[in-house]
Scaffold this motif. Sequence first.
Motif, PDB file in Angstrom:
ATOM      1  N   ALA A 102     -19.518   3.584  -2.389  1.00  0.00           N
ATOM      2  CA  ALA A 102     -18.361   4.343  -2.850  1.00  0.00           C
ATOM      3  C   ALA A 102     -18.772   5.405  -3.867  1.00  0.00           C
ATOM      4  N   LYS A 103     -19.662   5.047  -4.772  1.00  0.00           N
ATOM      5  CA  LYS A 103     -20.151   6.021  -5.754  1.00  0.00           C
ATOM      6  C   LYS A 103     -20.857   7.182  -5.061  1.00  0.00           C
ATOM      7  N   ILE A 160     -13.490  -5.026  -2.400  1.00  0.00           N
ATOM      8  CA  ILE A 160     -12.505  -3.958  -2.542  1.00  0.00           C
ATOM      9  C   ILE A 160     -12.245  -3.584  -4.006  1.00  0.00           C
ATOM     10  N   ALA A 161     -12.231  -4.556  -4.899  1.00  0.00           N
ATOM     11  CA  ALA A 161     -11.982  -4.235  -6.313  1.00  0.00           C
ATOM     12  C   ALA A 161     -13.110  -3.372  -6.871  1.00  0.00           C
ATOM     13  N   GLU A 162     -14.331  -3.726  -6.548  1.00  0.00           N
ATOM     14  CA  GLU A 162     -15.478  -2.942  -7.037  1.00  0.00           C
ATOM     15  C   GLU A 162     -15.471  -1.540  -6.434  1.00  0.00           C
ATOM     16  N   ILE A 163     -15.133  -1.444  -5.160  1.00  0.00           N
ATOM     17  CA  ILE A 163     -15.095  -0.131  -4.495  1.00  0.00           C
ATOM     18  C   ILE A 163     -14.049   0.769  -5.141  1.00  0.00           C
ATOM     19  N   LEU A 164     -12.842   0.243  -5.315  1.00  0.00           N
ATOM     20  CA  LEU A 164     -11.751   1.078  -5.816  1.00  0.00           C
ATOM     21  C   LEU A 164     -11.811   1.288  -7.326  1.00  0.00           C
ATOM     22  N   SER A 165     -12.696   0.587  -7.995  1.00  0.00           N
ATOM     23  CA  SER A 165     -12.891   0.857  -9.428  1.00  0.00           C
ATOM     24  C   SER A 165     -13.663   2.155  -9.646  1.00  0.00           C
ATOM     25  N   ASP A 170      -9.198   8.816  -3.602  1.00  0.00           N
ATOM     26  CA  ASP A 170      -7.768   9.067  -3.423  1.00  0.00           C
ATOM     27  C   ASP A 170      -7.111   8.084  -2.466  1.00  0.00           C
ATOM     28  N   ILE A 171      -7.810   7.751  -1.370  1.00  0.00           N
ATOM     29  CA  ILE A 171      -7.211   6.930  -0.322  1.00  0.00           C
ATOM     30  C   ILE A 171      -8.218   5.893   0.161  1.00  0.00           C
ATOM     31  N   ALA A 172      -7.759   4.647   0.307  1.00  0.00           N
ATOM     32  CA  ALA A 172      -8.550   3.598   0.960  1.00  0.00           C
ATOM     33  C   ALA A 172      -7.917   3.375   2.322  1.00  0.00           C
ATOM     34  N   PHE A 173      -8.651   3.713   3.368  1.00  0.00           N
ATOM     35  CA  PHE A 173      -8.088   3.738   4.718  1.00  0.00           C
ATOM     36  C   PHE A 173      -8.614   2.558   5.529  1.00  0.00           C
ATOM     37  N   VAL A 174      -7.699   1.693   5.959  1.00  0.00           N
ATOM     38  CA  VAL A 174      -8.057   0.506   6.731  1.00  0.00           C
ATOM     39  C   VAL A 174      -8.178   0.872   8.206  1.00  0.00           C
ATOM     40  N   GLY A 175      -9.296   0.468   8.808  1.00  0.00           N
ATOM     41  CA  GLY A 175      -9.474   0.572  10.247  1.00  0.00           C
ATOM     42  C   GLY A 175      -9.241  -0.793  10.873  1.00  0.00           C
ATOM     43  N   ILE A 195      -4.141  -9.727   8.695  1.00  0.00           N
ATOM     44  CA  ILE A 195      -3.026  -9.261   7.854  1.00  0.00           C
ATOM     45  C   ILE A 195      -3.297  -9.567   6.381  1.00  0.00           C
ATOM     46  N   LYS A 196      -3.865 -10.737   6.111  1.00  0.00           N
ATOM     47  CA  LYS A 196      -4.203 -11.091   4.723  1.00  0.00           C
ATOM     48  C   LYS A 196      -5.172 -10.074   4.130  1.00  0.00           C
ATOM     49  N   ASN A 197      -6.128  -9.618   4.929  1.00  0.00           N
ATOM     50  CA  ASN A 197      -7.071  -8.621   4.428  1.00  0.00           C
ATOM     51  C   ASN A 197      -6.395  -7.267   4.214  1.00  0.00           C
ATOM     52  N   PHE A 198      -5.432  -6.929   5.063  1.00  0.00           N
ATOM     53  CA  PHE A 198      -4.640  -5.720   4.805  1.00  0.00           C
ATOM     54  C   PHE A 198      -3.996  -5.823   3.420  1.00  0.00           C
ATOM     55  N   GLN A 199      -3.394  -6.980   3.165  1.00  0.00           N
ATOM     56  CA  GLN A 199      -2.675  -7.162   1.902  1.00  0.00           C
ATOM     57  C   GLN A 199      -3.618  -7.110   0.705  1.00  0.00           C
ATOM     58  N   LYS A 200      -4.823  -7.627   0.867  1.00  0.00           N
ATOM     59  CA  LYS A 200      -5.795  -7.553  -0.217  1.00  0.00           C
ATOM     60  C   LYS A 200      -6.108  -6.101  -0.570  1.00  0.00           C
ATOM     61  N   VAL A 201      -6.233  -5.267   0.449  1.00  0.00           N
ATOM     62  CA  VAL A 201      -6.510  -3.847   0.213  1.00  0.00           C
ATOM     63  C   VAL A 201      -5.330  -3.185  -0.493  1.00  0.00           C
ATOM     64  N   ILE A 202      -4.116  -3.468  -0.027  1.00  0.00           N
ATOM     65  CA  ILE A 202      -2.925  -2.875  -0.638  1.00  0.00           C
ATOM     66  C   ILE A 202      -2.807  -3.284  -2.107  1.00  0.00           C
ATOM     67  N   THR A 203      -3.035  -4.560  -2.381  1.00  0.00           N
ATOM     68  CA  THR A 203      -2.947  -5.063  -3.764  1.00  0.00           C
ATOM     69  C   THR A 203      -3.965  -4.372  -4.667  1.00  0.00           C
ATOM     70  N   ALA A 204      -5.187  -4.207  -4.166  1.00  0.00           N
ATOM     71  CA  ALA A 204      -6.220  -3.531  -4.951  1.00  0.00           C
ATOM     72  C   ALA A 204      -5.874  -2.063  -5.153  1.00  0.00           C
ATOM     73  N   CYS A 205      -5.292  -1.442  -4.145  1.00  0.00           N
ATOM     74  CA  CYS A 205      -4.882  -0.037  -4.279  1.00  0.00           C
ATOM     75  C   CYS A 205      -3.844   0.121  -5.381  1.00  0.00           C
ATOM     76  N   GLU A 206      -2.902  -0.804  -5.428  1.00  0.00           N
ATOM     77  CA  GLU A 206      -1.875  -0.753  -6.473  1.00  0.00           C
ATOM     78  C   GLU A 206      -2.501  -0.887  -7.857  1.00  0.00           C
ATOM     79  N   LYS A 207      -3.485  -1.757  -7.966  1.00  0.00           N
ATOM     80  CA  LYS A 207      -4.139  -1.983  -9.254  1.00  0.00           C
ATOM     81  C   LYS A 207      -4.907  -0.755  -9.726  1.00  0.00           C
ATOM     82  N   PHE A 208      -5.572  -0.061  -8.796  1.00  0.00           N
ATOM     83  CA  PHE A 208      -6.450   1.043  -9.182  1.00  0.00           C
ATOM     84  C   PHE A 208      -5.831   2.422  -8.899  1.00  0.00           C
ATOM     85  N   ASN A 209      -4.544   2.438  -8.586  1.00  0.00           N
ATOM     86  CA  ASN A 209      -3.821   3.689  -8.352  1.00  0.00           C
ATOM     87  C   ASN A 209      -4.463   4.520  -7.238  1.00  0.00           C
ATOM     88  N   VAL A 210      -4.787   3.841  -6.145  1.00  0.00           N
ATOM     89  CA  VAL A 210      -5.332   4.468  -4.951  1.00  0.00           C
ATOM     90  C   VAL A 210      -4.305   4.307  -3.834  1.00  0.00           C
TER      91      VAL A 210
END
Length: 257
Positions: A102-103, A160-165, A170-175, A195-210
């Motif tokens: 990500a960096k 995901i948390a480390e990536i979005l930190s 701007d956007i984390a796009f799930v394939g 679906i659980k993994n989708f939700q994990k991504v969404i939750t992390a996005c909310e935390k890191f404003n992505v």
Amino acid sequence: MRKNTLKEKIDQKQKVFGTWLMTNSQDNAEILGHTGVDFIMIDAEHGSMDLESAGRMVSVIRGTQATPLLRVAGNEKSLIKKGLDTGASGVMIPMVNTEEEAKDAVSYCKYPPVGVRGMGAGRAVLFGAAAEEYEDYYAQANEEVLVIVQIEHYEAVENIAEILSVPNIDIAFVGPYDLSTSMGLPGQVNHPDVIKNFQKVITACEKFNVTPGIMTWTDGIEQHLEMGFKFLLGGMDGAILYNGVKQLVTEFNGFTK
């Protein structure tokens, strides 16, 4: 550099929708640009175009209401640099699975001192022909160009948390299809574990404003919006063309055979 209206919508937490451009067709780019989509994703990873053609598509789309984006073939400096030099308003970078990746992705997208993107007279600055726009682009690109990382492997979800930190994503796009395949559930995009993994991504996005994004489809749009995805990408020009004509052929055959 013109204002990135798509980025404005995303920053305002609006929901946006776009479609894929897979074929090597400037005409399709122009047609899709007038459909009302917020953006068009030119696919230089799996699509049939080279970067010269992609650059011309970017120029065509910029003459419509849609914002041109480009998916590059990999998380490599040369690919991202040349991709952004087309003048695309953002790049999608596949298979970003770790914080370090990500960096790297962000660094390749940004001019110094934020990143290592090289300055050059590409299409983004009219090949150096317009001095004022040339300087203007360099001054604003770090703020205006969208950085989209693809989350398409279970390893990326685990990290995901480390990536979005990492700043400036701007956007984390799930394939969904690649993600489900990496989980040993190929194509099972509505499996509870997927679906659980989708939700994990969404939750992390909310935390890191992505902004969370996903590849969607006709019967999935409502579901994905309700889940919390805000950047939806669905449909491919080749498939849309094929299905449209196929439907007409089927109807014709129904009256003649």
